[in-house]
Design a protein around this motif. Sequence first.
Motif, PDB file in Angstrom:
ATOM      1  N   ASP A  33       0.812  -1.213   0.000  1.00  0.00           N
ATOM      2  CA  ASP A  33       0.000   0.000   0.000  1.00  0.00           C
ATOM      3  C   ASP A  33       0.849   1.267   0.000  1.00  0.00           C
ATOM      4  O   ASP A  33       0.380   2.350   0.366  1.00  0.00           O
ATOM      5  CB  ASP A  33      -0.983   0.009   1.177  1.00  0.00           C
ATOM      6  CG  ASP A  33      -0.300  -0.182   2.523  1.00  0.00           C
ATOM      7  OD1 ASP A  33       0.940  -0.307   2.559  1.00  0.00           O
ATOM      8  OD2 ASP A  33      -1.012  -0.213   3.540  1.00  0.00           O
ATOM      9  N   ASN A  34       2.111   1.135  -0.399  1.00  0.00           N
ATOM     10  CA  ASN A  34       2.990   2.274  -0.698  1.00  0.00           C
ATOM     11  C   ASN A  34       3.193   3.196   0.495  1.00  0.00           C
ATOM     12  O   ASN A  34       3.089   4.417   0.380  1.00  0.00           O
ATOM     13  CB  ASN A  34       2.449   3.055  -1.902  1.00  0.00           C
ATOM     14  CG  ASN A  34       3.521   3.903  -2.562  1.00  0.00           C
ATOM     15  OD1 ASN A  34       4.709   3.660  -2.381  1.00  0.00           O
ATOM     16  ND2 ASN A  34       3.097   4.886  -3.323  1.00  0.00           N
ATOM     17  N   ARG A  35       3.491   2.599   1.668  1.00  0.00           N
ATOM     18  CA  ARG A  35       3.806   3.395   2.857  1.00  0.00           C
ATOM     19  C   ARG A  35       5.227   3.133   3.321  1.00  0.00           C
ATOM     20  O   ARG A  35       5.518   3.106   4.505  1.00  0.00           O
ATOM     21  CB  ARG A  35       2.786   3.091   3.970  1.00  0.00           C
ATOM     22  CG  ARG A  35       1.373   3.576   3.654  1.00  0.00           C
ATOM     23  CD  ARG A  35       0.408   3.384   4.810  1.00  0.00           C
ATOM     24  NE  ARG A  35       0.182   1.967   5.091  1.00  0.00           N
ATOM     25  CZ  ARG A  35       0.469   1.383   6.246  1.00  0.00           C
ATOM     26  NH1 ARG A  35       1.009   2.063   7.245  1.00  0.00           N
ATOM     27  NH2 ARG A  35       0.225   0.092   6.423  1.00  0.00           N
ATOM     28  N   TRP A  36       6.115   2.898   2.339  1.00  0.00           N
ATOM     29  CA  TRP A  36       7.511   2.678   2.614  1.00  0.00           C
ATOM     30  C   TRP A  36       7.698   1.525   3.614  1.00  0.00           C
ATOM     31  O   TRP A  36       7.069   0.493   3.494  1.00  0.00           O
ATOM     32  CB  TRP A  36       8.164   3.981   3.093  1.00  0.00           C
ATOM     33  CG  TRP A  36       8.132   5.047   2.046  1.00  0.00           C
ATOM     34  CD1 TRP A  36       7.080   5.896   1.765  1.00  0.00           C
ATOM     35  CD2 TRP A  36       9.143   5.353   1.081  1.00  0.00           C
ATOM     36  NE1 TRP A  36       7.387   6.712   0.706  1.00  0.00           N
ATOM     37  CE2 TRP A  36       8.650   6.415   0.275  1.00  0.00           C
ATOM     38  CE3 TRP A  36      10.424   4.863   0.835  1.00  0.00           C
ATOM     39  CZ2 TRP A  36       9.391   6.967  -0.767  1.00  0.00           C
ATOM     40  CZ3 TRP A  36      11.166   5.425  -0.191  1.00  0.00           C
ATOM     41  CH2 TRP A  36      10.639   6.450  -0.981  1.00  0.00           C
ATOM     42  N   ALA A  38       6.623   1.031   6.457  1.00  0.00           N
ATOM     43  CA  ALA A  38       5.404   0.694   7.201  1.00  0.00           C
ATOM     44  C   ALA A  38       4.343   0.042   6.320  1.00  0.00           C
ATOM     45  O   ALA A  38       3.218  -0.190   6.766  1.00  0.00           O
ATOM     46  CB  ALA A  38       4.830   1.956   7.844  1.00  0.00           C
ATOM     47  N   SER A  39       4.692  -0.273   5.093  1.00  0.00           N
ATOM     48  CA  SER A  39       3.724  -0.808   4.135  1.00  0.00           C
ATOM     49  C   SER A  39       3.145  -2.144   4.576  1.00  0.00           C
ATOM     50  O   SER A  39       3.837  -2.972   5.181  1.00  0.00           O
ATOM     51  CB  SER A  39       4.380  -0.994   2.763  1.00  0.00           C
ATOM     52  OG  SER A  39       4.754   0.233   2.188  1.00  0.00           O
ATOM     53  N   ASN A  40       1.885  -2.323   4.263  1.00  0.00           N
ATOM     54  CA  ASN A  40       1.246  -3.627   4.366  1.00  0.00           C
ATOM     55  C   ASN A  40       1.530  -4.356   3.063  1.00  0.00           C
ATOM     56  O   ASN A  40       1.144  -3.892   1.992  1.00  0.00           O
ATOM     57  CB  ASN A  40      -0.255  -3.451   4.579  1.00  0.00           C
ATOM     58  CG  ASN A  40      -0.997  -4.781   4.660  1.00  0.00           C
ATOM     59  OD1 ASN A  40      -0.393  -5.839   4.812  1.00  0.00           O
ATOM     60  ND2 ASN A  40      -2.313  -4.721   4.529  1.00  0.00           N
ATOM     61  N   TRP A  69       9.858  -5.626   3.456  1.00  0.00           N
ATOM     62  CA  TRP A  69      10.566  -4.419   3.036  1.00  0.00           C
ATOM     63  C   TRP A  69      12.081  -4.601   3.049  1.00  0.00           C
ATOM     64  O   TRP A  69      12.772  -4.286   2.072  1.00  0.00           O
ATOM     65  CB  TRP A  69      10.153  -3.259   3.942  1.00  0.00           C
ATOM     66  CG  TRP A  69      10.715  -1.928   3.543  1.00  0.00           C
ATOM     67  CD1 TRP A  69      11.785  -1.290   4.080  1.00  0.00           C
ATOM     68  CD2 TRP A  69      10.208  -1.064   2.522  1.00  0.00           C
ATOM     69  NE1 TRP A  69      11.992  -0.078   3.459  1.00  0.00           N
ATOM     70  CE2 TRP A  69      11.040   0.089   2.498  1.00  0.00           C
ATOM     71  CE3 TRP A  69       9.143  -1.148   1.623  1.00  0.00           C
ATOM     72  CZ2 TRP A  69      10.826   1.136   1.607  1.00  0.00           C
ATOM     73  CZ3 TRP A  69       8.933  -0.100   0.735  1.00  0.00           C
ATOM     74  CH2 TRP A  69       9.767   1.027   0.728  1.00  0.00           C
TER      75      TRP A  69
END
Length: 210
Positions: A33-36, A38-40, A69
Amino acid sequence: LATPQIACTKEKLPSVRKALYETQNDGPVCAFDNRWAASNITTFENKDAAHDAGFLVVHCGACGACSNWENLIIEYTTRNNMAALANKCAMRGLFGGEDEITTCIMEPAIGFTGQCALCWTEDIVCTKKHCSFIFLQSQITNNVGNFAVGPDDITSATCEEAHCEVGAFVPCVGATRRRMNIISSIPRPVEEQCQIVDVDWAELFAEYDV
């Protein structure tokens, strides 16, 4: 002694490549989900399901032990030297066994973590079992550092692909450079590269690519 291993590899490769690549762009995908950091990162039925959920495709195929990641960064940043580094770990394993291989894979030169490192260890052990004489032949001919793979070439890399990837290495790791559409030190045919990845790795991991 390498001849039987070469013959077996040639026999297995067509069905293996069909299983790995023929429908890879139409099946399950690993997406985030493109949160670096912290991405799911999770598996979806296909790219459309991932997009409907607001996720971007990270690689073809289901997520695996290397699809987090930290290990995705390593898949990208070692793209030009991973084959050579893995060979060094394999050589260390000749004297120290599987534990030494895992230790080598987790050291800073590579840096894979946890279960991902164990998947790589299992792959190296599998390659040693099925491809050892091909590897030794390449040493004798001073060709061990040549990782180029032509359409008709049988090397340690193609032998590993034929014997160790389907049902073993690929589902274990999830993320591979071909599945991530990353061009590595082992050039591959374009049809073996996942064509539905949404990520620009050079942009996403620019700060790590030193």
